[in-house]
Motif scaffolding. Sequence first.
Motif, PDB file in Angstrom:
ATOM      1  N   LYS A   1      11.408 113.657  44.755  1.00 49.95           N
ATOM      2  CA  LYS A   1      10.396 113.765  43.696  1.00 49.95           C
ATOM      3  C   LYS A   1       9.343 114.804  44.057  1.00 49.95           C
ATOM      4  O   LYS A   1       9.028 115.686  43.245  1.00 49.95           O
ATOM      5  CB  LYS A   1       9.709 112.403  43.491  1.00 49.95           C
ATOM      6  N   SER A   2       8.828 114.704  45.263  1.00 48.55           N
ATOM      7  CA  SER A   2       7.769 115.641  45.651  1.00 48.55           C
ATOM      8  C   SER A   2       8.316 117.055  45.793  1.00 48.55           C
ATOM      9  O   SER A   2       7.708 118.016  45.320  1.00 48.55           O
ATOM     10  CB  SER A   2       7.138 115.223  46.973  1.00 48.55           C
ATOM     11  N   VAL A   3       9.450 117.174  46.451  1.00 51.43           N
ATOM     12  CA  VAL A   3      10.003 118.509  46.677  1.00 51.43           C
ATOM     13  C   VAL A   3      10.264 119.204  45.346  1.00 51.43           C
ATOM     14  O   VAL A   3       9.928 120.380  45.170  1.00 51.43           O
ATOM     15  CB  VAL A   3      11.291 118.433  47.522  1.00 51.43           C
TER      16      VAL A   3
ATOM     17  N   SER B   1      11.693 106.467  48.192  1.00 52.41           N
ATOM     18  CA  SER B   1      11.208 107.483  49.120  1.00 52.41           C
ATOM     19  C   SER B   1      12.368 108.391  49.534  1.00 52.41           C
ATOM     20  O   SER B   1      13.458 107.915  49.817  1.00 52.41           O
ATOM     21  CB  SER B   1      10.636 106.790  50.347  1.00 52.41           C
ATOM     22  N   GLY B   2      12.111 109.680  49.496  1.00 48.40           N
ATOM     23  CA  GLY B   2      13.147 110.630  49.920  1.00 48.40           C
ATOM     24  C   GLY B   2      14.092 111.061  48.824  1.00 48.40           C
ATOM     25  O   GLY B   2      15.051 111.787  49.076  1.00 48.40           O
TER      26      GLY B   2
ATOM     27  N   GLU C   1       2.318 110.440  43.084  1.00 48.45           N
ATOM     28  CA  GLU C   1       1.933 109.113  43.596  1.00 48.45           C
ATOM     29  C   GLU C   1       0.424 109.022  43.799  1.00 48.45           C
ATOM     30  O   GLU C   1      -0.040 108.726  44.903  1.00 48.45           O
ATOM     31  CB  GLU C   1       2.658 108.826  44.906  1.00 48.45           C
TER      32      GLU C   1
END
Lengths: 319, 345
Positions: free
Chosen positions: B46-48, B42-43, B178
């Motif tokens: 990946k999403s950004v 987490s952090g 995810e």
Amino acid sequence: MFRFIIRRLLFGILVLWLVSSTVFGLLHLSPTPVEKMIAGPRASAATVALIRHNLGLDRPFLIQYWSFLKNTFTGDLGYSYVTQSKVASLIADRLPATLWLVFGAAVLWFVGGITTGVLSATKARGLLDRVSTVFVLIGLSIPPFLMALLLLFLFFTKFGDWGIHLFQPGQYVSPLADPTMFLQRMILPWLALAFLIVATYTRLTRGSMMDVLSEDYIRTARAKGLSERRVVYRHGLRAALTPVITQFGVDLGALIGSTIVTEKVFGLQGIGQLVYSSIVQGDTPVILGVTLLTALFVVVANLIVDIGYSFLDPRVRLD
Amino acid sequence: MSLLEVTDLKVSFNTSDGVVQAVRGVTFSIDRGQTLGIVGESGSGKSVSTQTLMGLTPGAKVGGQALFEGQDLLTMTPDQLRRIRGSQISMIFQDPLSSLHPLYKVGWQIVEMIKAHEPGVSKAAARKRAIELLGMVGIPQPDRRVDDFPHQFSGGMRQRAMIAMALALNPKLIIADEPTTALDATVQAQILDLMLRLQREFDTALIMITHDLGVIADLADDVLVMYAGKPVEHTDRRTLYYRPHHPYTAGLLRSIPSGSGGRNDRLVPIPGQPPSLISPPSGCSFHPRCAYTMDRCVVEEPPLRPVADRHRSACWLPDEAVGLSAEVENLRGMAVDQGRKEASA
Ligand SMILES: Nc1ncnc2c1ncn2[C@@H]1O[C@H](COP(=O)(O)OP(=O)(O)OP(=O)(O)O)[C@@H](O)[C@H]1O
Ligand code: SF4
Ligand SMILES: [Mg+2]
């Protein structure tokens, strides 16, 4: 849905009963008895007793209470102590001015509040957001009568000096009788009342909109390739409106009895002024009548809000 | 030319605490029909990094290049990008409960997307397509459920609906962020199966983001491992699982829950916390948590370099130090001793 409405109506009646009983009780505890107020300070004891008897105030408390309840629920609000006219017709005379005042102001503050709220949420920290924040602060902190007087000064005195007569002071005129005069009479009261409330709606809309715009489903809407306009209005505003509309319904209902200052400053003979004068004169039946009317508006507005809610949000089920 | 070629992508955010360097130089490419797994805690960015490609990170400062069929996504006008979103590249997000608009019917939301890109399509035709899509992703009685609101769907069904929406315009690339994390294990497996089947059927490229290496054990071709906004290892799935080079990847493999593709029965979490992205550690970002930290690691940043054919890793350990066996552990230990000796000499 049907059962919900029945239940809410019963509940509404209960609320009305509680409200009227409380007011009835309070007025009977008042330190200066009504008959003395009516008779004046120099009246003889016999006169006072006569008035007392004529008003039926010498009957036992419970009997008075019972006849009050019976009359009220059959729509008979009694007679004014002061003018001897029917309370119901007194109210009916005054109601249009107040209803129009509240309705017109409501349109202004609702549309104005939502527009500035949305614009300042989508351009948060921009110029418009800052300007509207200042106006919100002014709107929230300025006393109502001062606001009304300022508007009066600007629109009536100043514009009048320049030969522009947007506002015509005077009595309420029915829009059916003279639409132009109606608008000229109402424009300033509308602005004054709306300006006090629009700030709340700007803030409410802005906050709600900011919350919604950071929701996952807004990201989904963008990822779908919708135009930014559609994302903001169709997806964002639609979801952000629910709490605003709820507040709107509640405010509308509650405002009917609280337009005293606006009516007084602009000389509109509405419910607000009626409340004012009947309190000053100790006109118990009128006070009771207006209180009941206000409570009725609040109860009905809440019911409409709750039913409306289930149309606005499919997740809300009424049962 | 690959379908999508991302080169040295950098993303940062100005916050009141300082500049958050969420993505610090990511390079990868993906071809039609291929699946790329992006893994990391987490952090790790990946999403950004993927949302930036779609222009979904407002307020971000972006650098680098992202060529989609030769056109740079990062320099497109908002309108050009809007036309690609949903129709050429679509996204599936982590939380199906909050990703659909709660106040609109599921079918309406699919129809809306079709009509946004194909305004000529009639409402009835779009609706028919929405029903077909819902059927295809395994929603029972799709002709009735199309008029349901999202809250009438279960979590798994909502994610199926999101997949249906993602597939609606037959995009060339699907980015799934995810997609199964919020679902329970059985549903998770069903959704992954479904995605894999549909991807093969439509020959779509798929970027599958996860923090769980177990999720992509069966479906990724290549895997990119990210740590603190940087790629630390990039290779094909087999190599990654059996011959990982980077100690962080090895740590992730040891922390796969048993039964979901990992080989260890014990679950060993990586000790320590992900680093601050406002002031990342010097040298190798992983050094505060690494069991093999050498002096060099603290001062000098390891580049992402080839350690074998089609296998790149950003770690100072020798190329041969790949795998999870005890032998390799020894090799790593020796390398560390060697490194420390050299430094003190
Ligand atoms: N708008 C933003 N402003 C500031 N920091 C942000 C913003 N968006 C993301 N970040 C930061 O960027 C970093 C990377 O976030 P990202 O969401 O990409 O992580 P992730 O790898 O997807 O993790 P997860 O598995 O939790 O989804 C995080 O530290 C996050 O706090
Ligand atoms: S470079 Fe050094 S600190 Fe970083 S992962 Fe490799 S051995 Fe560990
Ligand atoms: Mg994420």
